[in-house]
Scaffold this motif. Structure first.
Motif, PDB file in Angstrom:
ATOM      1  N   LEU A 192       0.814  -1.204   0.000  1.00  9.97           N
ATOM      2  CA  LEU A 192       0.000   0.000   0.000  1.00  9.97           C
ATOM      3  C   LEU A 192       0.850   1.258   0.000  1.00  9.97           C
ATOM      4  O   LEU A 192       0.497   2.256  -0.618  1.00  9.97           O
ATOM      5  N   THR A 193       1.997   1.207   0.653  1.00 17.64           N
ATOM      6  CA  THR A 193       2.793   2.426   0.865  1.00 17.64           C
ATOM      7  C   THR A 193       4.084   2.445   0.051  1.00 17.64           C
ATOM      8  O   THR A 193       4.971   3.250   0.325  1.00 17.64           O
ATOM      9  N   ARG A 194       4.209   1.606  -0.962  1.00 17.47           N
ATOM     10  CA  ARG A 194       5.485   1.531  -1.683  1.00 17.47           C
ATOM     11  C   ARG A 194       5.875   2.859  -2.310  1.00 17.47           C
ATOM     12  O   ARG A 194       7.053   3.186  -2.420  1.00 17.47           O
ATOM     13  N   ILE A 195       4.894   3.681  -2.711  1.00 12.86           N
ATOM     14  CA  ILE A 195       5.249   4.960  -3.316  1.00 12.86           C
ATOM     15  C   ILE A 195       5.690   5.973  -2.267  1.00 12.86           C
ATOM     16  O   ILE A 195       6.151   7.067  -2.601  1.00 12.86           O
ATOM     17  N   GLY A 196       5.575   5.600  -0.985  1.00 11.62           N
ATOM     18  CA  GLY A 196       6.074   6.463   0.067  1.00 11.62           C
ATOM     19  C   GLY A 196       7.598   6.511   0.116  1.00 11.62           C
ATOM     20  O   GLY A 196       8.177   7.302   0.856  1.00 11.62           O
ATOM     21  N   ALA A 197       8.257   5.684  -0.694  1.00  8.93           N
ATOM     22  CA  ALA A 197       9.720   5.666  -0.755  1.00  8.93           C
ATOM     23  C   ALA A 197      10.247   6.512  -1.908  1.00  8.93           C
ATOM     24  O   ALA A 197      11.408   6.397  -2.277  1.00  8.93           O
ATOM     25  N   SER A 198       9.411   7.376  -2.475  1.00  9.40           N
ATOM     26  CA  SER A 198       9.806   8.174  -3.634  1.00  9.40           C
ATOM     27  C   SER A 198      10.834   9.238  -3.263  1.00  9.40           C
ATOM     28  O   SER A 198      10.997   9.592  -2.095  1.00  9.40           O
ATOM     29  N   HIS A 199      11.490   9.783  -4.285  1.00  8.63           N
ATOM     30  CA  HIS A 199      12.603  10.710  -4.087  1.00  8.63           C
ATOM     31  C   HIS A 199      12.125  12.012  -3.435  1.00  8.63           C
ATOM     32  O   HIS A 199      11.264  12.707  -3.983  1.00  8.63           O
ATOM     33  N   PRO A 200      12.671  12.385  -2.273  1.00 11.97           N
ATOM     34  CA  PRO A 200      12.169  13.552  -1.530  1.00 11.97           C
ATOM     35  C   PRO A 200      12.269  14.871  -2.289  1.00 11.97           C
ATOM     36  O   PRO A 200      11.317  15.660  -2.294  1.00 11.97           O
ATOM     37  N   VAL A 201      13.399  15.138  -2.941  1.00 10.89           N
ATOM     38  CA  VAL A 201      13.578  16.422  -3.635  1.00 10.89           C
ATOM     39  C   VAL A 201      12.655  16.514  -4.835  1.00 10.89           C
ATOM     40  O   VAL A 201      12.019  17.552  -5.077  1.00 10.89           O
ATOM     41  N   MET A 202      12.560  15.426  -5.582  1.00 12.52           N
ATOM     42  CA  MET A 202      11.675  15.422  -6.752  1.00 12.52           C
ATOM     43  C   MET A 202      10.239  15.702  -6.349  1.00 12.52           C
ATOM     44  O   MET A 202       9.553  16.526  -6.963  1.00 12.52           O
TER      45      MET A 202
END
Length: 368
Positions: A222-232
């Motif tokens: 459910l939360t895999r996209i929570g690991a996306s690049h912070p600056v982007m």
């Protein structure tokens, strides 16, 4: 005479577009990047005919410029282009996931007799960089263009035809404000929600480590996209802030309504909430590529005996099936099977499921 096309940025998106241009058109592709290493790889892979770290050199006398850079760098690049002698009637486009702010910023290019058409290829990957680029990244995905109402129809048609050939995507014309609201709801807001859940559970875990220990497959998926690049994602959210404020207000209403239903013990409202969600989710298209890269996963039950995992991998190896990841699940939390296999490509996923079933395993397959 073939068009000269400058691709500014040879990462995943720019590199994939460049590869498609070289495979399916006669265009001369000029690659620009700040990294000599990325440019060298792009040249080695045949994505570009010419490579340079000099922006002025890259855009000199080109017919089309594709700004394939993160949202935070697109406006800066447009500013730099305004000080360079661009070819008259040159078409400039971008690949940013927000459009209103970028389209408004690009109005200054009109002073140079340059045509700007906002663009957004709506497909991605969990990998990044030129090494992950491939010419079919956008095949069967939507590719949105957001031209101004006064943009030359011939220019829009020319760019649409070129991008369709290069990417095999389905081109869609959309108003930039409408685009930002749609993408905000289906991509930007979910990233906020996923990151919020991860952060909230992380706070709880500081007091009790069982929150992370029990956060098995369901929570991770459910939360895999929570690991996306912070600056982007900082730059994307700030670029689309007006739409996101409205969307977040709507989300707060949804959550407050559910909170009230739970507080009041209103089982009918809770059931109706999930029933509607289940019905609407079933209506979502399944075969079209989208902003979030698909994950191909299956689970299978195996006996707890030495060599069993080796047997599974041997079966798949014999069929030339490439496994992206393999995981033994100690806490399965709503997931069937004890062994989880992940694949990057759909054909590997389908072949794996078929041959494992044929070998007698109980296989539970899903594609998220």
């Amino acid at each position: 005479m073939p068009d000269r096309i400058a691709v500014l940025g040879t990462g995943l998106i720019g590199g994939s577009i460049a590869l498609g241009l070289k495979e399916r058109t006669d265009a001369v592709v000029v690659g620009y990047d700040r990294s000599d290493e990325d440019l060298a790889l792009a040249a080695t892979l045949g994505a570009v005919d010419e490579a340079t770290t000099d922006l002025a050199e890259a855009v000199c006398d080109v017919d089309i410029i594709i700004i394939a850079l993160p949202v935070g760098a697109i406006k800066e690049t447009i500013n730099r282009l305004t000080s360079l002698p661009l070819k008259a009637a040159c078409i400039v486009t971008d690949v940013g996931s927000t459009k209103s702010e970028i389209v408004a910023h690009a109005q200054k290019l009109k002073q140079q007799d340059v045509i700007f058409i906002g663009g957004h290829p709506m497909a991605g990957s969990h990998r990044s960089g030129m090494k992950a680029a491939h010419s079919l990244l956008f095949e069967n995905a939507y590719y949105v263009l957001t031209p101004d109402p006064d943009t030359s129809l011939l220019a829009v048609q020319k760019l649409s035809r070129l991008l369709h050939l290069a990417t095999k995507a389905e081109l869609v014309i959309m108003d930039p404000v409408h685009h930002d609201r749609v993408v905000g709801a289906i991509s930007h807001l979910p990233h906020i929600i996923a990151a919020g859940l991860v952060n909230m559970v992380g706070d709880y875990n500081e007091q009790n480590e069982w929150f992370h220990r029990l956060a098995a497959g369901g929570f991770r998926s459910l939360t895999r996209i929570g690991a996306s690049h912070p600056v982007m994602w900082r730059d994307i959210l700030l670029s689309n802030r007006e739409e996101l404020i409205n969307l977040l207000d709507d989300w707060v209403l949804q959550i407050n309504n559910m909170r009230d239903a739970i507080h009041e013990g209103d089982g009918d409202r809770i059931e109706a909430f999930f029933a509607r969600s289940r019905r609407l989710r079933a209506q979502l298209p399944d075969r079209k590529k989208g902003l979030l890269a698909p994950v191909y996963e299956c689970w299978l039950d195996i006996p707890d005996v030495p060599g069993e995992i080796a047997r599974v991998t041997a079966i798949l190896s014999e069929q030339s099936v490439n496994i992206s990841n393999i995981e033994v699940l100690n806490n399965r939390e709503e997931l069937p099977g004890v062994l989880k296999l992940t694949y990057k490509k759909e054909h590997d996923f389908k072949r794996a499921v078929a041959c494992l079933k044929e070998a007698g395993y109980a296989v539970y397959a899903d594609r998220t």
